[in-house]
Design a protein around this motif. Structure first.
Motif, PDB file in Angstrom:
ATOM      1  N   ASP A  52       0.819  -1.215   0.000  1.00 57.89           N
ATOM      2  CA  ASP A  52       0.000   0.000   0.000  1.00 57.89           C
ATOM      3  C   ASP A  52       0.853   1.266   0.000  1.00 57.89           C
ATOM      4  O   ASP A  52       1.934   1.302   0.592  1.00 57.89           O
ATOM      5  CB  ASP A  52      -0.889   0.030   1.245  1.00 57.89           C
ATOM      6  CG  ASP A  52      -1.792  -1.189   1.350  1.00 57.89           C
ATOM      7  OD1 ASP A  52      -2.908  -1.119   0.832  1.00 57.89           O
ATOM      8  OD2 ASP A  52      -1.360  -2.205   1.920  1.00 57.89           O
ATOM      9  N   ASP A  53       0.330   2.305  -0.653  1.00 58.10           N
ATOM     10  CA  ASP A  53       0.926   3.635  -0.523  1.00 58.10           C
ATOM     11  C   ASP A  53      -0.002   4.570   0.260  1.00 58.10           C
ATOM     12  O   ASP A  53       0.341   5.712   0.537  1.00 58.10           O
ATOM     13  CB  ASP A  53       1.238   4.241  -1.889  1.00 58.10           C
ATOM     14  CG  ASP A  53      -0.025   4.584  -2.683  1.00 58.10           C
ATOM     15  OD1 ASP A  53      -1.110   4.072  -2.332  1.00 58.10           O
ATOM     16  OD2 ASP A  53       0.077   5.350  -3.656  1.00 58.10           O
ATOM     17  N   THR A  54      -1.195   4.055   0.626  1.00 57.82           N
ATOM     18  CA  THR A  54      -2.182   4.850   1.353  1.00 57.82           C
ATOM     19  C   THR A  54      -2.738   4.040   2.521  1.00 57.82           C
ATOM     20  O   THR A  54      -3.006   2.842   2.377  1.00 57.82           O
ATOM     21  CB  THR A  54      -3.352   5.253   0.431  1.00 57.82           C
ATOM     22  OG1 THR A  54      -2.831   5.904  -0.728  1.00 57.82           O
ATOM     23  CG2 THR A  54      -4.320   6.184   1.141  1.00 57.82           C
ATOM     24  N   VAL A  55      -2.898   4.699   3.674  1.00 58.56           N
ATOM     25  CA  VAL A  55      -3.529   4.058   4.826  1.00 58.56           C
ATOM     26  C   VAL A  55      -4.732   4.888   5.255  1.00 58.56           C
ATOM     27  O   VAL A  55      -4.823   6.076   4.951  1.00 58.56           O
ATOM     28  CB  VAL A  55      -2.554   3.903   6.015  1.00 58.56           C
ATOM     29  CG1 VAL A  55      -1.425   2.957   5.662  1.00 58.56           C
ATOM     30  CG2 VAL A  55      -2.011   5.253   6.473  1.00 58.56           C
ATOM     31  N   ALA A  56      -5.658   4.235   5.947  1.00 55.41           N
ATOM     32  CA  ALA A  56      -6.847   4.905   6.460  1.00 55.41           C
ATOM     33  C   ALA A  56      -6.962   4.651   7.957  1.00 55.41           C
ATOM     34  O   ALA A  56      -6.691   3.540   8.423  1.00 55.41           O
ATOM     35  CB  ALA A  56      -8.097   4.400   5.744  1.00 55.41           C
ATOM     36  N   ILE A  57      -7.346   5.683   8.693  1.00 55.80           N
ATOM     37  CA  ILE A  57      -7.491   5.581  10.150  1.00 55.80           C
ATOM     38  C   ILE A  57      -8.941   5.866  10.527  1.00 55.80           C
ATOM     39  O   ILE A  57      -9.546   6.808  10.013  1.00 55.80           O
ATOM     40  CB  ILE A  57      -6.562   6.570  10.876  1.00 55.80           C
ATOM     41  CG1 ILE A  57      -5.094   6.228  10.603  1.00 55.80           C
ATOM     42  CG2 ILE A  57      -6.820   6.561  12.382  1.00 55.80           C
ATOM     43  CD1 ILE A  57      -4.106   7.183  11.242  1.00 55.80           C
ATOM     44  N   ASP A  58      -9.481   5.035  11.406  1.00 56.11           N
ATOM     45  CA  ASP A  58     -10.828   5.267  11.909  1.00 56.11           C
ATOM     46  C   ASP A  58     -11.001   4.472  13.195  1.00 56.11           C
ATOM     47  O   ASP A  58     -10.182   3.609  13.523  1.00 56.11           O
ATOM     48  CB  ASP A  58     -11.887   4.865  10.881  1.00 56.11           C
ATOM     49  CG  ASP A  58     -13.220   5.561  11.131  1.00 56.11           C
ATOM     50  OD1 ASP A  58     -13.302   6.371  12.082  1.00 56.11           O
ATOM     51  OD2 ASP A  58     -14.190   5.287  10.401  1.00 56.11           O
ATOM     52  N   GLY A  83      -4.335  -0.682   5.641  1.00 55.92           N
ATOM     53  CA  GLY A  83      -3.883  -0.483   4.267  1.00 55.92           C
ATOM     54  C   GLY A  83      -5.076  -0.451   3.333  1.00 55.92           C
ATOM     55  O   GLY A  83      -5.877  -1.384   3.335  1.00 55.92           O
ATOM     56  N   THR A  84      -5.227   0.610   2.544  1.00 54.66           N
ATOM     57  CA  THR A  84      -6.450   0.771   1.761  1.00 54.66           C
ATOM     58  C   THR A  84      -6.576  -0.220   0.608  1.00 54.66           C
ATOM     59  O   THR A  84      -7.682  -0.511   0.170  1.00 54.66           O
ATOM     60  CB  THR A  84      -6.547   2.203   1.208  1.00 54.66           C
ATOM     61  OG1 THR A  84      -5.372   2.493   0.439  1.00 54.66           O
ATOM     62  CG2 THR A  84      -6.667   3.211   2.326  1.00 54.66           C
ATOM     63  N   SER A  85      -5.464  -0.748   0.113  1.00 56.15           N
ATOM     64  CA  SER A  85      -5.520  -1.733  -0.972  1.00 56.15           C
ATOM     65  C   SER A  85      -5.524  -3.156  -0.415  1.00 56.15           C
ATOM     66  O   SER A  85      -6.338  -3.994  -0.796  1.00 56.15           O
ATOM     67  CB  SER A  85      -4.336  -1.556  -1.921  1.00 56.15           C
ATOM     68  OG  SER A  85      -4.370  -0.289  -2.534  1.00 56.15           O
ATOM     69  N   VAL A 145     -11.143   1.112   5.741  1.00 53.97           N
ATOM     70  CA  VAL A 145     -11.128   0.916   7.184  1.00 53.97           C
ATOM     71  C   VAL A 145     -12.546   0.678   7.708  1.00 53.97           C
ATOM     72  O   VAL A 145     -12.748  -0.083   8.659  1.00 53.97           O
ATOM     73  CB  VAL A 145     -10.450   2.110   7.896  1.00 53.97           C
ATOM     74  CG1 VAL A 145     -11.272   3.387   7.792  1.00 53.97           C
ATOM     75  CG2 VAL A 145     -10.178   1.779   9.362  1.00 53.97           C
ATOM     76  N   GLU A 146     -13.548   1.302   7.097  1.00 48.20           N
ATOM     77  CA  GLU A 146     -14.935   1.053   7.496  1.00 48.20           C
ATOM     78  C   GLU A 146     -15.330  -0.386   7.163  1.00 48.20           C
ATOM     79  O   GLU A 146     -16.071  -1.030   7.921  1.00 48.20           O
ATOM     80  CB  GLU A 146     -15.862   2.037   6.791  1.00 48.20           C
ATOM     81  CG  GLU A 146     -15.619   3.496   7.200  1.00 48.20           C
ATOM     82  CD  GLU A 146     -16.487   4.468   6.426  1.00 48.20           C
ATOM     83  OE1 GLU A 146     -17.121   4.037   5.437  1.00 48.20           O
ATOM     84  OE2 GLU A 146     -16.533   5.648   6.801  1.00 48.20           O
ATOM     85  N   ARG A 147     -14.816  -0.878   6.043  1.00 50.28           N
ATOM     86  CA  ARG A 147     -15.103  -2.267   5.658  1.00 50.28           C
ATOM     87  C   ARG A 147     -14.483  -3.246   6.653  1.00 50.28           C
ATOM     88  O   ARG A 147     -15.102  -4.236   7.038  1.00 50.28           O
ATOM     89  CB  ARG A 147     -14.540  -2.504   4.246  1.00 50.28           C
ATOM     90  CG  ARG A 147     -15.137  -3.708   3.526  1.00 50.28           C
ATOM     91  CD  ARG A 147     -14.689  -3.752   2.083  1.00 50.28           C
ATOM     92  NE  ARG A 147     -15.104  -2.579   1.346  1.00 50.28           N
ATOM     93  CZ  ARG A 147     -14.277  -1.686   0.812  1.00 50.28           C
ATOM     94  NH1 ARG A 147     -12.976  -1.833   0.935  1.00 50.28           N
ATOM     95  NH2 ARG A 147     -14.742  -0.659   0.146  1.00 50.28           N
ATOM     96  N   VAL A 148     -13.262  -2.949   7.098  1.00 50.02           N
ATOM     97  CA  VAL A 148     -12.598  -3.813   8.073  1.00 50.02           C
ATOM     98  C   VAL A 148     -13.334  -3.772   9.409  1.00 50.02           C
ATOM     99  O   VAL A 148     -13.513  -4.798  10.074  1.00 50.02           O
ATOM    100  CB  VAL A 148     -11.119  -3.408   8.237  1.00 50.02           C
ATOM    101  CG1 VAL A 148     -10.473  -4.183   9.385  1.00 50.02           C
ATOM    102  CG2 VAL A 148     -10.357  -3.660   6.944  1.00 50.02           C
ATOM    103  N   ASN A 149     -13.777  -2.575   9.819  1.00 49.22           N
ATOM    104  CA  ASN A 149     -14.566  -2.462  11.052  1.00 49.22           C
ATOM    105  C   ASN A 149     -15.806  -3.344  10.996  1.00 49.22           C
ATOM    106  O   ASN A 149     -16.159  -4.016  11.974  1.00 49.22           O
ATOM    107  CB  ASN A 149     -14.981  -1.012  11.286  1.00 49.22           C
ATOM    108  CG  ASN A 149     -13.863  -0.156  11.851  1.00 49.22           C
ATOM    109  OD1 ASN A 149     -12.957  -0.665  12.499  1.00 49.22           O
ATOM    110  ND2 ASN A 149     -13.910   1.139  11.595  1.00 49.22           N
TER     111      ASN A 149
END
Length: 451
Positions: A135-141, A238-240, A396-400
């Motif tokens: 990944d080159d992009t991460v998401a936080i939630d 990781g967004t990907s 990240v919402e999908r992982v939650n």
């Protein structure tokens, strides 16, 4: 005409549809069970011998989350009634099924050491080494889940602490400011302002996180406050790849923004081999210290702007792009990483503007992001590039949702924060282990696509 059949991706749902023996072996093989076993077993030859099969108990704890078995009592019942399940968990036919008290002692041993934290990091490192995390992009939630205990009544402030009406005198205000400064100096780290975290080491940040169940509040779809009692799970994903790269467990009343810097420092120090560029977050993380931390890491923030009673800036649009004399917005063109400068070019409307040749409006604007890290991001706010990167935050919402629906995150069976943290660590570890197992099987089924 030849029909080319596209190979389908093998995911967690397909993994969980496999036969139990294959499924358990694929998931457990990604976890170093021996390391956990050595961390919880007796270290001395003195004392009463241990007759329980601790290795099988550890495996059965993981299998409980895989099979969505709600309680330890139900797990023990399944071990008694299903001999095939018992063997798949690693027990011998001659082994006695452990009691609830034995499993409780195992949880106590797990909370006394940090072996689950180490295993979570080890699984992520293994996924990076095998090329599944690029990944080159991460998401936080963050997501909330309720505690096992009955919710206590909300605490009300004593009358002495309630605000007095009327304006303070000059002497009262000076005394109040002095009292506030002294009070803040003695506050726990996570009760101070977020900027206090910037220069604190990662180990201290993680050790001081409050973990006891507390009242939390969130807004529902109608914009009304909803109160709940329990905990929060803070994830950086990781967004990907959709792996949980780092996680934090906290009390339910901890502000989401106060967990961002520990997570950012965590992946920066623990996973330096990742070539990350962007950090995406919703408006709940729109705080200047978070932008500062991302900038110190040499990365870019893609965070939704939270307008806090701020007036419009003269000469700029709602995305802080400069505007021309007739208030048309300049267009984002590019970002110069060397000089940390955003480049804007003249609006389309200026081509037919009667003032185009008057020299009133300049053709190019350049803006350094360090002028205001919160307002000026790369790519620029309002641009298509910014929007496309921000859309990746849904990972990240999908992982939650996965953690709650498939891995029992919201099924806490323990009454204290320390034991609830073991549940949280188990859930996130089993999720990443399942993800790695599914990726390995997918790589075997579709080698050309993986390459």
């Amino acid at each position: 005409m030849t029909i080319i059949r596209q190979p389908s991706l093998f995911g967690i749902q397909e993994l969980y549809n496999m036969e139990p023996t294959q499924k358990y072996e694929a998931i457990i093989s990604t976890i170093d069970v021996d390391a956990i076993y050595h961390a919880v077993t007796k270290k001395s030859r003195f004392g009463a011998p241990e007759e329980l099969n601790y290795a099988a108990m550890i495996i059965s704890c993981f299998v409980r989350y895989v099979e969505r078995i709600p309680t330890i009592k139900d797990l023990i019942k399944r071990l008694h009634e299903d001999i095939a399940f018992k063997l798949n968990c690693g027990f011998l036919v001659s082994d006695a099924v452990p009691s609830e008290a034995s499993y409780s002692r195992l949880v106590t041993k797990l909370l006394e050491c940090d072996i689950l934290e180490k295993q979570k990091e080890k699984v992520v490192l293994q996924a990076i080494e095998e090329g599944f995390i690029t990944d080159d992009t991460v998401a936080i939630d963050a997501t909330h889940f309720e505690a096992r205990d009955q919710t206590p009544p909300k605490e009300e402030k004593p009358k002495s602490e309630q605000k007095k009406r009327g304006r303070k005198t000059k002497e009262e205000r000076e005394q109040w400011l002095k009292d506030q400064a002294e009070k803040e100096a003695t506050m726990p780290l996570y009760e101070k302002k977020i900027e206090a975290q910037l220069d604190v080491p990662l180990a201290e940040l993680r050790s001081e996180v409050p973990i006891e169940p507390k009242w939390g509040v969130k807004k529902n779809s109608e914009g009304k406050n909803v109160f709940w009692f329990g905990y929060k799970a803070h994830l950086i994903v990781g967004t990907s790849s959709q792996y949980i790269l780092d996680s934090l467990f906290s009390s339910g009343n901890l502000n989401d923004g106060k967990a961002a810097i520990p997570l950012l420092k965590g992946i920066h120090e623990r996973l330096p081999q990742l070539n990350l560029r962007y950090n995406t977050m919703d408006a709940g993380y729109d705080f200047e210290p978070i932008y500062e931390q991302v900038h110190r890491m040499g990365q870019q923030s893609v965070i939704a702007y939270n307008k806090r009673n701020e007036g419009e800036l003269l000469g700029y649009d709602k995305h802080f792009a400069p505007t021309c004399f007739r208030e048309h917005s300049y267009r984002y063109d590019s970002f110069d990483a060397k000089y940390e400068t955003l480049k804007y070019t003249s609006p389309k409307e200026c081509r037919e503007c009667p003032l185009a040749n008057e020299g009133i409006c300049q053709k190019v604007y350049k803006m350094k992001i360090t002028k205001d890290l919160r307002k000026y991001t790369a790519p620029a706010r309002g641009s298509k590039a910014w929007d496309n990167i921000y859309k990746r935050r849904t990972a990240v919402e999908r992982v939650n949702a996965y953690l709650k629906e498939w891995f029992q995150l919201n099924n806490v069976r323990y009454r204290t924060g320390k034991r609830a943290k073991v549940h949280f660590d188990m859930v996130t570890l089993v999720y990443n282990a399942s993800k790695l197992a599914a990726d390995r099987i997918d790589a075997q089924l579709n080698p050309s696509q993986t390459a």
